[in-house]
Design an enzyme around this catalytic site. Structure first.
Site, PDB file in Angstrom:
ATOM      1  N   TYR A  58       0.827  -1.217   0.000  1.00  0.00           N
ATOM      2  CA  TYR A  58       0.000   0.000   0.000  1.00  0.00           C
ATOM      3  C   TYR A  58       0.860   1.266   0.000  1.00  0.00           C
ATOM      4  O   TYR A  58       0.486   2.290  -0.566  1.00  0.00           O
ATOM      5  CB  TYR A  58      -0.988  -0.025   1.185  1.00  0.00           C
ATOM      6  CG  TYR A  58      -2.088  -1.038   0.960  1.00  0.00           C
ATOM      7  CD1 TYR A  58      -2.060  -2.285   1.569  1.00  0.00           C
ATOM      8  CD2 TYR A  58      -3.124  -0.765   0.052  1.00  0.00           C
ATOM      9  CE1 TYR A  58      -3.037  -3.234   1.322  1.00  0.00           C
ATOM     10  CE2 TYR A  58      -4.117  -1.710  -0.196  1.00  0.00           C
ATOM     11  CZ  TYR A  58      -4.065  -2.944   0.422  1.00  0.00           C
ATOM     12  OH  TYR A  58      -5.034  -3.895   0.154  1.00  0.00           O
ATOM     13  N   ASN A  96     -13.175   2.529  -5.317  1.00  0.00           N
ATOM     14  CA  ASN A  96     -11.775   2.921  -5.422  1.00  0.00           C
ATOM     15  C   ASN A  96     -11.260   3.502  -4.110  1.00  0.00           C
ATOM     16  O   ASN A  96     -12.019   4.132  -3.358  1.00  0.00           O
ATOM     17  CB  ASN A  96     -11.595   3.942  -6.552  1.00  0.00           C
ATOM     18  CG  ASN A  96     -12.004   3.364  -7.900  1.00  0.00           C
ATOM     19  OD1 ASN A  96     -12.080   2.146  -8.057  1.00  0.00           O
ATOM     20  ND2 ASN A  96     -12.314   4.219  -8.848  1.00  0.00           N
ATOM     21  N   ILE A  97      -9.976   3.299  -3.869  1.00  0.00           N
ATOM     22  CA  ILE A  97      -9.363   3.815  -2.632  1.00  0.00           C
ATOM     23  C   ILE A  97      -8.533   5.070  -2.921  1.00  0.00           C
ATOM     24  O   ILE A  97      -7.891   5.617  -2.038  1.00  0.00           O
ATOM     25  CB  ILE A  97      -8.496   2.710  -1.969  1.00  0.00           C
ATOM     26  CG1 ILE A  97      -7.409   2.195  -2.911  1.00  0.00           C
ATOM     27  CG2 ILE A  97      -9.376   1.570  -1.472  1.00  0.00           C
ATOM     28  CD1 ILE A  97      -6.460   1.169  -2.293  1.00  0.00           C
ATOM     29  N   ASP A  98      -8.574   5.523  -4.194  1.00  0.00           N
ATOM     30  CA  ASP A  98      -7.854   6.771  -4.508  1.00  0.00           C
ATOM     31  C   ASP A  98      -8.737   7.970  -4.158  1.00  0.00           C
ATOM     32  O   ASP A  98      -9.911   7.813  -3.868  1.00  0.00           O
ATOM     33  CB  ASP A  98      -7.444   6.782  -5.999  1.00  0.00           C
ATOM     34  CG  ASP A  98      -8.652   6.810  -6.963  1.00  0.00           C
ATOM     35  OD1 ASP A  98      -8.785   5.880  -7.768  1.00  0.00           O
ATOM     36  OD2 ASP A  98      -9.452   7.763  -6.879  1.00  0.00           O
ATOM     37  N   HIS A 113     -14.745   0.825   0.013  1.00  0.00           N
ATOM     38  CA  HIS A 113     -13.586  -0.052   0.269  1.00  0.00           C
ATOM     39  C   HIS A 113     -12.467   0.664   0.994  1.00  0.00           C
ATOM     40  O   HIS A 113     -11.341   0.169   1.037  1.00  0.00           O
ATOM     41  CB  HIS A 113     -13.068  -0.638  -1.054  1.00  0.00           C
ATOM     42  CG  HIS A 113     -14.021  -1.635  -1.652  1.00  0.00           C
ATOM     43  ND1 HIS A 113     -13.903  -2.079  -2.949  1.00  0.00           N
ATOM     44  CD2 HIS A 113     -15.116  -2.266  -1.154  1.00  0.00           C
ATOM     45  CE1 HIS A 113     -14.865  -2.950  -3.205  1.00  0.00           C
ATOM     46  NE2 HIS A 113     -15.632  -3.070  -2.138  1.00  0.00           N
ATOM     47  N   SER A 182     -15.778  -4.193 -13.171  1.00  0.00           N
ATOM     48  CA  SER A 182     -15.971  -5.461 -13.898  1.00  0.00           C
ATOM     49  C   SER A 182     -17.151  -6.262 -13.374  1.00  0.00           C
ATOM     50  O   SER A 182     -17.533  -7.279 -13.957  1.00  0.00           O
ATOM     51  CB  SER A 182     -14.699  -6.310 -13.769  1.00  0.00           C
ATOM     52  OG  SER A 182     -14.482  -6.630 -12.384  1.00  0.00           O
ATOM     53  N   ASN A 207     -18.412   1.609 -19.506  1.00  0.00           N
ATOM     54  CA  ASN A 207     -17.233   0.781 -19.232  1.00  0.00           C
ATOM     55  C   ASN A 207     -16.428   0.613 -20.512  1.00  0.00           C
ATOM     56  O   ASN A 207     -16.897   0.946 -21.605  1.00  0.00           O
ATOM     57  CB  ASN A 207     -17.686  -0.582 -18.673  1.00  0.00           C
ATOM     58  CG  ASN A 207     -16.633  -1.225 -17.792  1.00  0.00           C
ATOM     59  OD1 ASN A 207     -16.023  -0.586 -16.945  1.00  0.00           O
ATOM     60  ND2 ASN A 207     -16.377  -2.509 -18.033  1.00  0.00           N
ATOM     61  N   ALA A 225     -13.304   5.697 -20.151  1.00  0.00           N
ATOM     62  CA  ALA A 225     -14.127   6.542 -19.264  1.00  0.00           C
ATOM     63  C   ALA A 225     -13.939   8.029 -19.555  1.00  0.00           C
ATOM     64  O   ALA A 225     -14.899   8.806 -19.512  1.00  0.00           O
ATOM     65  CB  ALA A 225     -13.772   6.244 -17.802  1.00  0.00           C
TER      66      ALA A 225
HETATM   67  N1  APR Z   1     -12.257   3.296 -19.034  1.00  0.00           N
HETATM   68  C1  APR Z   1     -13.345   2.633 -18.560  1.00  0.00           C
HETATM   69  N2  APR Z   1     -13.305   1.368 -18.073  1.00  0.00           N
HETATM   70  C2  APR Z   1     -12.099   0.774 -18.038  1.00  0.00           C
HETATM   71  C3  APR Z   1     -10.917   1.399 -18.503  1.00  0.00           C
HETATM   72  C4  APR Z   1     -11.042   2.718 -19.011  1.00  0.00           C
HETATM   73  N3  APR Z   1      -9.975   3.387 -19.468  1.00  0.00           N
HETATM   74  N4  APR Z   1      -9.887   0.528 -18.340  1.00  0.00           N
HETATM   75  C5  APR Z   1     -10.411  -0.595 -17.789  1.00  0.00           C
HETATM   76  N5  APR Z   1     -11.737  -0.451 -17.625  1.00  0.00           N
HETATM   77  C6  APR Z   1     -12.691  -1.412 -17.061  1.00  0.00           C
HETATM   78  C7  APR Z   1     -12.326  -2.858 -17.306  1.00  0.00           C
HETATM   79  O1  APR Z   1     -12.857  -3.287 -18.557  1.00  0.00           O
HETATM   80  C8  APR Z   1     -13.012  -3.557 -16.130  1.00  0.00           C
HETATM   81  O2  APR Z   1     -14.352  -3.910 -16.468  1.00  0.00           O
HETATM   82  O3  APR Z   1     -12.690  -1.255 -15.653  1.00  0.00           O
HETATM   83  C9  APR Z   1     -13.041  -2.493 -15.036  1.00  0.00           C
HETATM   84  C10 APR Z   1     -12.048  -2.751 -13.924  1.00  0.00           C
HETATM   85  O4  APR Z   1     -12.422  -3.956 -13.297  1.00  0.00           O
HETATM   86  P1  APR Z   1     -11.545  -4.477 -12.049  1.00  0.00           P
HETATM   87  O5  APR Z   1     -10.113  -4.424 -12.398  1.00  0.00           O
HETATM   88  O6  APR Z   1     -12.145  -5.767 -11.613  1.00  0.00           O
HETATM   89  O7  APR Z   1     -11.774  -3.361 -10.927  1.00  0.00           O
HETATM   90  P2  APR Z   1     -13.059  -3.163 -10.023  1.00  0.00           P
HETATM   91  O8  APR Z   1     -14.299  -3.630 -10.708  1.00  0.00           O
HETATM   92  O9  APR Z   1     -13.037  -1.770  -9.524  1.00  0.00           O
HETATM   93  O10 APR Z   1     -12.744  -4.154  -8.789  1.00  0.00           O
HETATM   94  C11 APR Z   1     -13.639  -4.132  -7.695  1.00  0.00           C
HETATM   95  O11 APR Z   1     -12.168  -5.636  -6.508  1.00  0.00           O
HETATM   96  O12 APR Z   1     -10.009  -6.210  -6.013  1.00  0.00           O
HETATM   97  C12 APR Z   1     -11.131  -5.599  -5.527  1.00  0.00           C
HETATM   98  O13 APR Z   1     -11.221  -3.961  -3.851  1.00  0.00           O
HETATM   99  C13 APR Z   1     -10.872  -4.165  -5.197  1.00  0.00           C
HETATM  100  O14 APR Z   1     -12.356  -2.279  -5.423  1.00  0.00           O
HETATM  101  C14 APR Z   1     -11.803  -3.399  -6.108  1.00  0.00           C
HETATM  102  C15 APR Z   1     -12.876  -4.419  -6.436  1.00  0.00           C
END
Ligand code: APR
Ligand code: ZN
Length: 243
Positions: A58, A96-98, A113, A182, A207, A225
Site C-alpha cells: 500500500y 476505489n481507494i484513490d 472499500h 468489472s 465501461n 471513461a
Molecule cells: N475506461 C473505462 N473502463 C475501463 C478502462 C477505461 N480506461 N480501463 C479498464 N476499464 C474497465 C475494465 O474493462 C473492467 O471492467 O474497468 C473495469 C475494472 O475492473 P476491475 O479491475 O475488476 O476493478 P473493479 O471492478 O473496480 O474491482 C472491484 O475488486 O479487487 C477488488 O477492492 C478491489 O475495489 C476493487 C474491487
C-alpha cells in the site's frame, strides 16, 4: 425529478474510472492481481502473516497516487460537474481507494472499500489522514501506541463501509450509473439489481467493455471513461436544459 431526469442519481465507480489517471485496474491483463496475490495483500490473514509485505504494497500504491503526475481525468471531472449542476441529487459510491473524485471536486461520495490516504489504529480505532509511508514503527497520533496502524482499506472478507447509507440511496435512486467496474466483487456487483428492484427508472453501464453484469443494465456505453463519461454527462445536462 430534476427536469426530465429521474433523480436522485447513484453512481457506482470502479478502478476503470481511474485507469487513465495512471492507476492500474485489478483484473485487466496488466492489472494489480496479475502481479501480486490478493490473498497476500488484501486479506486480514495476509496482514497477520506478513504485515511488512502488506504495508509495502500500500505504501507503493500511495506513493503512486500522490505522484504529481497522477491527476483526475475528464471522467472524474464530468462527475464533479454533474454534482455541481444538481447539488444534493448525485451520490458517488466508489470501490476505489484513490482520492481522485475528491480532487476533481466531488463531495457527495462514499468510499465503500476505504481510502489509501487514511490509516486505522487497531488499538483505539481512530481513522487518520495518512499520506506518508506507513510501517510498524509508526505511532498512532490518537492513542500513541506504536505498531498498531494498518491501511484504512476494506480487505476481502471484511464488511464494506457505510452500507446502510448505500442501501438507503439505492432504495430511492431514479438513475443508477455503473462506471469502470468489472462486476466481479459483491456487494457492489449486486447494486444494479437492487436499484432495479427498488424501482430505479433507468440503469446505465459505462465501461471499456461489457462487465459481468452487463445484461442487467437498460443502456450501456463502451469506451474509455475519459470519453464516454463526459459525453454521457453532457447528454444528461442537455436533456434537462432542453438543449
Ligand atoms: N475506461 C473505462 N473502463 C475501463 C478502462 C477505461 N480506461 N480501463 C479498464 N476499464 C474497465 C475494465 O474493462 C473492467 O471492467 O474497468 C473495469 C475494472 O475492473 P476491475 O479491475 O475488476 O476493478 P473493479 O471492478 O473496480 O474491482 C472491484 O475488486 O479487487 C477488488 O477492492 C478491489 O475495489 C476493487 C474491487
Ligand atoms: Zn490509536
Amino acid at each position: 425529478m430534476t427536469g426530465l431526469l429521474p433523480c436522485p442519481i447513484v453512481i457506482l465507480t470502479g478502478a476503470g474510472v481511474s485507469k487513465e489517471s495512471g492507476l492500474d485496474t485489478f483484473r485487466d491483463r496488466d492489472g494489480v492481481w496479475a502481479r501480486v496475490r490478493l490473498e497476500d495483500v488484501a486479506t486480514p490473514e495476509g496482514f497477520a502473516r506478513d504485515p511488512a509485505l502488506v504495508q509495502a504494497f500500500y505504501n507503493d500504491r500511495r506513493r503512486g497516487l500522490l505522484d504529481p503526475s497522477c491527476l483526475p481525468n475528464p471522467a472524474h471531472e464530468a462527475l464533479a460537474r454533474l454534482e455541481r449542476e444538481w447539488p444534493d441529487e448525485v451520490l458517488i459510491v466508489t470501490q476505489n481507494i484513490d482520492d481522485l473524485h475528491e480532487r476533481a471536486g466531488s463531495r457527495q461520495l462514499i468510499h465503500m472499500h476505504g481510502e489509501l490516504t487514511k490509516a486505522r489504529c487497531l488499538d483505539c480505532g481512530a481513522v487518520l489522514d495518512w499520506r506518508a509511508d506507513l510501517g510498524e514503527s509508526d505511532g498512532c497520533p490518537a492513542c500513541a501506541t506504536v505498531g498498531t496502524l494498518r491501511p484504512h482499506i476494506v480487505w476481502f472478507g471484511e464488511i464494506p463501509l457505510e452500507m446502510e447509507r448505500i442501501q438507503d440511496a439505492l432504495s430511492t435512486c431514479g438513475l443508477f450509473l455503473s462506471i469502470g467496474t468489472s462486476g466481479n466483487v459483491y456487494p457492489a456487483a449486486g447494486f444494479v439489481r437492487q436499484a432495479r428492484f427498488e424501482g430505479a427508472a433507468h440503469t446505465v453501464e459505462l465501461n471499456l467493455e461489457p462487465s459481468l453484469g452487463a445484461t442487467l443494465f437498460e443502456e450501456s456505453l463502451y469506451g474509455p471513461a475519459s470519453e464516454v463519461v463526459p459525453a454521457y454527462v453532457e447528454r444528461l445536462l442537455g436533456a434537462v436544459a432542453g438543449r
